[in-house]
Design a protein around this motif. Structure first.
Motif, PDB file in Angstrom:
ATOM      1  N   CYS A  42       0.722  -0.986  -0.027  1.00  0.00           N
ATOM      2  CA  CYS A  42      -0.054  -0.097   0.079  1.00  0.00           C
ATOM      3  C   CYS A  42       0.897   1.120   0.080  1.00  0.00           C
ATOM      4  N   GLY A  43       2.252   1.042  -0.020  1.00  0.00           N
ATOM      5  CA  GLY A  43       2.870   2.350   0.120  1.00  0.00           C
ATOM      6  C   GLY A  43       3.565   2.906   1.545  1.00  0.00           C
ATOM      7  N   LYS A  44       2.944   1.955   2.461  1.00  0.00           N
ATOM      8  CA  LYS A  44       3.514   2.515   3.937  1.00  0.00           C
ATOM      9  C   LYS A  44       4.868   2.360   4.328  1.00  0.00           C
ATOM     10  N   ARG A  45       5.337   1.182   3.560  1.00  0.00           N
ATOM     11  CA  ARG A  45       6.970   0.999   3.869  1.00  0.00           C
ATOM     12  C   ARG A  45       7.657   1.942   2.769  1.00  0.00           C
ATOM     13  N   THR A  46       7.338   2.283   1.672  1.00  0.00           N
ATOM     14  CA  THR A  46       7.750   3.290   0.808  1.00  0.00           C
ATOM     15  C   THR A  46       8.145   4.719   1.276  1.00  0.00           C
ATOM     16  N   PHE A  47       6.862   5.008   2.166  1.00  0.00           N
ATOM     17  CA  PHE A  47       6.870   6.329   2.886  1.00  0.00           C
ATOM     18  C   PHE A  47       7.831   6.345   3.791  1.00  0.00           C
ATOM     19  N   LEU A  48       7.988   5.362   4.520  1.00  0.00           N
ATOM     20  CA  LEU A  48       8.814   5.246   5.870  1.00  0.00           C
ATOM     21  C   LEU A  48      10.196   5.381   5.199  1.00  0.00           C
ATOM     22  N   ARG A  49      10.614   4.557   4.117  1.00  0.00           N
ATOM     23  CA  ARG A  49      12.047   4.683   3.766  1.00  0.00           C
ATOM     24  C   ARG A  49      12.384   6.254   3.297  1.00  0.00           C
ATOM     25  N   ALA A  50      11.164   6.883   2.783  1.00  0.00           N
ATOM     26  CA  ALA A  50      11.519   8.130   2.139  1.00  0.00           C
ATOM     27  C   ALA A  50      12.083   9.221   3.289  1.00  0.00           C
ATOM     28  N   LEU A  51      11.554   8.873   4.726  1.00  0.00           N
ATOM     29  CA  LEU A  51      11.772   9.799   5.690  1.00  0.00           C
ATOM     30  C   LEU A  51      13.197  10.162   5.983  1.00  0.00           C
ATOM     31  N   ASN A  52      14.062   8.839   5.827  1.00  0.00           N
ATOM     32  CA  ASN A  52      15.695   8.857   6.007  1.00  0.00           C
ATOM     33  C   ASN A  52      16.342   8.638   4.644  1.00  0.00           C
ATOM     34  N   ARG A  53      15.571   8.914   3.688  1.00  0.00           N
ATOM     35  CA  ARG A  53      16.142   9.002   2.400  1.00  0.00           C
ATOM     36  C   ARG A  53      16.920   7.799   1.930  1.00  0.00           C
ATOM     37  N   MET A  54      16.305   6.710   2.367  1.00  0.00           N
ATOM     38  CA  MET A  54      16.846   5.379   1.856  1.00  0.00           C
ATOM     39  C   MET A  54      16.594   5.242   0.528  1.00  0.00           C
ATOM     40  N   HIS A  55      15.822   5.998  -0.130  1.00  0.00           N
ATOM     41  CA  HIS A  55      15.410   5.626  -1.773  1.00  0.00           C
ATOM     42  C   HIS A  55      16.633   6.206  -2.512  1.00  0.00           C
ATOM     43  N   ASP A  56      17.598   7.002  -1.707  1.00  0.00           N
ATOM     44  CA  ASP A  56      19.134   7.391  -2.267  1.00  0.00           C
ATOM     45  C   ASP A  56      19.791   6.228  -2.732  1.00  0.00           C
ATOM     46  N   ASP A  80      22.991  16.618   2.725  1.00  0.00           N
ATOM     47  CA  ASP A  80      23.601  15.162   2.862  1.00  0.00           C
ATOM     48  C   ASP A  80      22.715  14.178   3.358  1.00  0.00           C
ATOM     49  N   PRO A  81      22.364  13.384   2.551  1.00  0.00           N
ATOM     50  CA  PRO A  81      21.520  12.077   3.315  1.00  0.00           C
ATOM     51  C   PRO A  81      22.123  11.294   4.484  1.00  0.00           C
ATOM     52  N   VAL A  82      23.271  11.472   4.341  1.00  0.00           N
ATOM     53  CA  VAL A  82      24.240  10.974   5.631  1.00  0.00           C
ATOM     54  C   VAL A  82      23.818  11.678   6.726  1.00  0.00           C
ATOM     55  N   GLU A  83      23.838  12.983   6.822  1.00  0.00           N
ATOM     56  CA  GLU A  83      23.546  13.772   7.804  1.00  0.00           C
ATOM     57  C   GLU A  83      22.002  13.379   8.156  1.00  0.00           C
ATOM     58  N   VAL A  84      21.091  13.147   7.259  1.00  0.00           N
ATOM     59  CA  VAL A  84      19.523  12.950   7.673  1.00  0.00           C
ATOM     60  C   VAL A  84      19.748  11.715   8.342  1.00  0.00           C
ATOM     61  N   ARG A  85      20.282  10.675   7.968  1.00  0.00           N
ATOM     62  CA  ARG A  85      20.195   9.300   8.645  1.00  0.00           C
ATOM     63  C   ARG A  85      20.894   9.250  10.011  1.00  0.00           C
ATOM     64  N   ARG A  86      21.880  10.423  10.304  1.00  0.00           N
ATOM     65  CA  ARG A  86      22.385  10.467  11.463  1.00  0.00           C
ATOM     66  C   ARG A  86      21.331  10.835  12.606  1.00  0.00           C
ATOM     67  N   ARG A  87      20.460  11.825  12.050  1.00  0.00           N
ATOM     68  CA  ARG A  87      19.316  12.353  12.944  1.00  0.00           C
ATOM     69  C   ARG A  87      17.930  11.438  12.989  1.00  0.00           C
TER      70      ARG A  87
ATOM     71  N   ALA B 209      21.553  -1.171   6.934  1.00  0.00           N
ATOM     72  CA  ALA B 209      21.470  -0.884   8.476  1.00  0.00           C
ATOM     73  C   ALA B 209      22.773   0.108   8.508  1.00  0.00           C
ATOM     74  N   SER B 210      23.634  -0.269   7.968  1.00  0.00           N
ATOM     75  CA  SER B 210      24.935   0.759   7.946  1.00  0.00           C
ATOM     76  C   SER B 210      24.621   2.279   7.501  1.00  0.00           C
ATOM     77  N   ALA B 211      23.885   2.120   6.234  1.00  0.00           N
ATOM     78  CA  ALA B 211      23.321   3.522   5.780  1.00  0.00           C
ATOM     79  C   ALA B 211      22.571   4.322   6.709  1.00  0.00           C
ATOM     80  N   ALA B 212      21.670   3.262   7.377  1.00  0.00           N
ATOM     81  CA  ALA B 212      20.594   4.019   8.372  1.00  0.00           C
ATOM     82  C   ALA B 212      21.404   4.418   9.424  1.00  0.00           C
TER      83      ALA B 212
END
Lengths: 252, 329, 301
Positions: A42-56, A80-87, B209-212
């Motif tokens: 339904c897109g719930k996981r797609t939404f979640l993964r957008a929040l920390n830019r995993m789609h990059d 920088d997506p890396v900074e996003v994922r640190r937060r 996991a590492s990227a996250a």
């Protein structure tokens, strides 16, 4: 009410030419647990993964719209997506500890970000393992491989690993779905506990889990956010007929 | 059961018990298929047996020469006890130590060159390359394995030797380094393929996991993926080493083939394989020289077998490490 | 613009450089050889009758020898290899000890150095098998009939060397056949052999061809195993009997490169021969890569 921690506006996600998420808007509040529910695909996981830019990380995925974290758009190309994922930390569906020692797993995020001195490292590891309710079980074997832990312990280790970097938001992708009932119960208690400190977004396929752990729910159906609101009222008296049908178990 | 056995439309059906829809000849063919499958087992055993058979008399005929195969000896005309391989000298000298040293020198040099290059390439293809690049470059690198070693030997003999000669002004045009560079070309695809497989076997969930956790790509690669794949990478190096030790034509053509014992990478050298290839044709059957050459063959067989087992068990270890102890098969 | 961290940049640069180096040397090898070798390939050089000096070309008997040896090898190793793969994948229980033994034998066989195959071919085929045949059937002959190096023995030696290639490739092809294909055939009452013969093998056809091509390419390029089992230096004729010695492109490259009396004069012939050998082996390899790629893409679709 204060400003939301994360304010999502018009979020769409495309995989190649196929659109997987349509113009979703949703506010995620500080120190609350938001559960995303809906049938699979339904897109719930797609939404979640957008929040920390995993789609990059995946080729061919494209994200449009904006996601404001404390008012700053984290989809901005200067970010920088890396900074996003640190937060914004993340816990995955299946426990995925690194094939390293328990200690090194928890310390990983701190080390890659050079966040603490090596002296402070073990304190932070202990603190994180305590926060994940795992400390008592592993304190005497921090040097053992994380692969030697049980599934439930591994998942709590992954949570400890995620909170070690002191993120502002924690994303959880069906964190208990691969676990047995007892381990699930522990994880759920942990989510409630952590929800007092962080903004948490959790994807779940279980209504009862959403009811147990969350303050708010968002219901997704075929790539759209159909309805969102307080958990109790949404689950007990949903407004939209798709939500009613889903909760009545007419599709799954 | 009884219902099936009951006559239908007057025609009696045979009982299922002891029925024979599979004809007898087919069962015989199945036996044959199984027998053929064991040809490979017979082949491996007979390789060892028949190579050893030619070497074996060393141990009962002229046993007093056995120590000379590995121990230095004071030969006439030499100042000090020495390891000498000189099968056509008088007396013939069959000390295999210079050959072993030559083999280690050339394969060691080749590994030093090929290992890092192949591993770095594998990291690029497995971790960094866009899919379209990977789909073209990976088979291209593997095509290297399709060049016959005699062609690589020729290339080393003509081009690499010339290049190094111009570059360093060497005393010997053909030397260990030339052979090692040629040999590196055959090791690269082996090490590349096996380590790329190992890197790709690391589950995507670990990278995520590492990227996250806020790791950069290079951190994910060097701190998570490569360490996780380490047993497989070790296997790649072991298998590459095994391939290098057994390679014949390149070292035969490019090493200068003099059995010199020294540490210089640019002196001439001679490997076990090249010695067999160069000398067996002119050796009388049943003589000591003949037997020593076959004994060297047995040695090669055992060394490559051991290296291969080591490589295989390292790969099995990788699988256990990534997927837990139950994922054995 | 996206910023790239210095660590990411360094990693890409180092690994990318390695790839460029590898591909560069592949191109350099092929380029250097083809540029100098291709002009030599006149019809006279390739198909002419050989003269006294190999430097003058006339490679027809060499080519015929190589082709004959490779064909014999293929005839020996493909049925063996495919049958072994069928047994492993269709008959042997997945975890049986016997299958484990066969598999590890295949692995070992692939790891044996080619020069050891040469020693084995000499010790087993030439001296042992050939000697037995001679002592039984040719006891009156003045010299050895079968107990001497011959194209037959070279081919059989190469057949064992390439056996693992055929087995591994075929088994891989058999494994990609979906389970329900087999089950559908069994459910229709086919016997196991009928399933293998009418369903499994036709399904795996392109995979088996890939294995055959790879084996041919591998076998045609090997020199060490034939050095003592049948190859001869320069002679003017092609083999006409399985007991004849034969000339071989690979061995010819070796001889021209290292034993030619006049190195300068032999150069063109050498390059020409190398190109021919590459044409035979390398182009087959490319064919196998393409075939494999296609059959995998087909399996996915």
């Amino acid at each position: 009410m204060s400003d939301p921690k994360i304010d999502v506006r018009d979020l769409s996600v495309f995989y190649g030419k196929k659109q997987a998420l349509f113009d979703v808007g949703l506010a995620i509040r500080e120190r609350r647990v938001m559960a995303l529910i809906g049938p699979s695909g339904c897109g719930k996981r797609t939404f979640l993964r957008a929040l920390n830019r995993m789609h990059d990380l995946s080729e061919g995925a494209r994200v449009t719209g904006s996601i404001l974290l404390d008012g700053e758009d984290l989809l901005d190309e200067r970010v920088d997506p890396v900074e996003v994922r640190r937060r914004i930390g993340m816990v995955f569906q299946r426990p995925n500890p690194f094939p390293k020692s328990i200690f090194d797993n928890v310390a990983f995020g701190l080390r890659v970000a050079n966040l603490v001195t090596s002296a402070g490292l073990s304190d932070r590891v202990e603190e994180s393992l305590r926060a994940a309710a795992l400390w008592e079980e592993v304190k005497d074997r921090l040097d053992e491989s994380a692969m030697s832990l049980s599934g439930g312990q591994q998942q709590r280790l992954c949570i400890a690993r995620a909170v070690a970097v002191r993120p502002e938001v924690l994303l959880m992708d069906e964190p208990a779905s691969a676990l047995d009932p007892i381990a699930t119960e522990k994880i759920e208690e942990l989510i409630v506990e952590l929800g007092k400190k962080y903004a948490i977004v959790i994807v779940t396929h279980s209504m009862s889990e959403a009811a147990r752990v969350s303050d708010h729910v968002g219901f997704f159906y075929s790539g759209k956010l159909v309805e969102s609101g307080g958990t109790k009222q949404t689950l007990e008296s949903p407004k939209e007929k798709e939500t009613q049908a889903y909760l009545a178990g007419r599709f799954g | 059961m009884t219902a099936l056995a009951r006559p239908v439309r007057g025609k009696p059906r045979p009982s299922l018990l002891g029925s024979t829809a599979t004809p007898r000849w087919e069962r015989i063919v199945e036996r044959l298929i199984a027998a053929v499958a064991f040809v490979s087992v017979a082949a491996v055993l007979s390789i060892l047996a028949f190579v050893a058979r030619e070497a074996a008399p060393l141990f009962w005929e002229g046993r007093e020469h056995l120590p000379d195969l590995i121990l230095p000896r004071q030969w006439a005309g030499y100042d000090a006890p020495a390891h000498v391989w000189q099968p056509v000298g008088f007396p013939p000298k069959h000390d295999v130590v210079p050959l072993l040293i030559g083999t280690l020198k050339i394969t060691g040099l080749a590994m030093l060159v090929a290992g890092p290059i192949a591993l770095l390439s594998a990291v690029y293809i497995a971790e960094l390359a866009p899919r379209r690049v990977r789909e073209v470059v990976k088979p291209a690198i593997e095509l290297f394995a399709g060049i016959p070693s005699v062609v690589l030997g020729f290339f080393s003999l003509v081009f690499i030797a010339h290049f190094l000669e111009r570059l360093f002004g060497l005393t010997y045009r053909l030397n260990a380094l030339v052979a090692a560079l040629g040999l590196a070309l055959t090791i690269i695809p082996v090490v590349f393929t096996v380590s790329e497989d190992a890197l790709r076997a690391v589950p995507k969930s670990l990278r995520e996991a590492s990227a996250a956790l806020g790791a950069r790509r290079w951190q994910t690669t060097l701190l998570v993926v490569v360490p996780a794949a380490l047993p497989g990478i070790a296997a790649a190096f072991v298998l590459g080493f095994g391939r290098a030790i057994g390679e014949t034509m390149i070292v035969l053509m490019a090493s200068g083939i003099a059995p010199v014992v020294d540490a210089s990478p640019v002196s001439s050298a001679r490997t076990v394989t090249a010695t067999i290839a160069a000398e067996l044709g002119e050796t009388a059957r049943g003589g000591e020289h003949w037997r020593v050459l076959f004994a060297l063959g047995v040695l090669l067989f055992l060394i490559t077998w051991a290296l291969d087992r080591m490589g295989a068990s390292a790969v099995a270890r990788l699988r256990r490490r990534l997927h837990g102890p139950e994922a054995e098969s | 613009m996206k910023r790239v961290s210095r660590g990411d940049w360094l990693l890409s640069a180092a690994t990318g450089a390695a790839v460029v180096l590898v591909l560069g040397s592949l191109v350099a090898i092929l380029g250097a050889i083809v540029v100098r070798g291709a002009p030599v390939l006149s019809p006279k050089f390739v198909f002419g009758s050989p003269g006294a000096d190999p430097a003058d070309g006339g490679l027809l008997p060499v080519i015929l020898g190589t082709v004959a040896c490779t064909l014999l090898m293929t005839v020996a190793c493909v049925p063996l290899g495919v049958t072994t793969a069928v047994w492993l994948s269709e008959y042997a229980p997945r975890t049986s000890t016997l299958a484990g033994i066969v598999r590890s034998a295949i692995r070992n066989l692939a790891a044996v150095p080619s020069i050891v195959f040469g020693l084995f071919g000499l010790g087993f085929f030439v001296l042992f098998v050939g000697g037995k045949i001679d002592s039984v059937f040719y006891a009156q002959a003045t010299g050895p009939v079968f107990a001497r190096p011959a194209i037959l023995w070279s081919s059989l030696t190469l057949a064992l060397l390439t056996l693992p290639v055929v087995v591994v490739t075929t088994e891989e092809a058999l494994r990609t056949i979906p389970r329900d294909v087999r089950e559908a055939a069994f459910a229709l009452g086919a016997t196991r052999l009928q399933v293998v013969w009418r369903v499994i093998l036709p399904h795996a056809k392109s995979g088996i061809w890939t294995g055959v091509i790879l084996a041919v390419s591998r076998g045609a390029g090997e020199v060490a195993p034939i050095l003592f089992t049948g190859v001869v230096g320069w002679q003017s004729r092609a083999p006409t009997d399985a007991r004849d010695g034969f000339m071989h492109l690979g061995n010819h490259v070796y001889l021209l490169a290292t034993q030619a009396p006049d190195v300068e004069r032999a150069q063109p012939a050498l390059y020409g021969t190398v190109v021919l050998l590459l044409l035979l082996t390398f182009s087959l390899n490319i064919a196998a890569v393409i075939l494999r790629h296609r059959s995998r893409a087909g399996a996915r679709a």
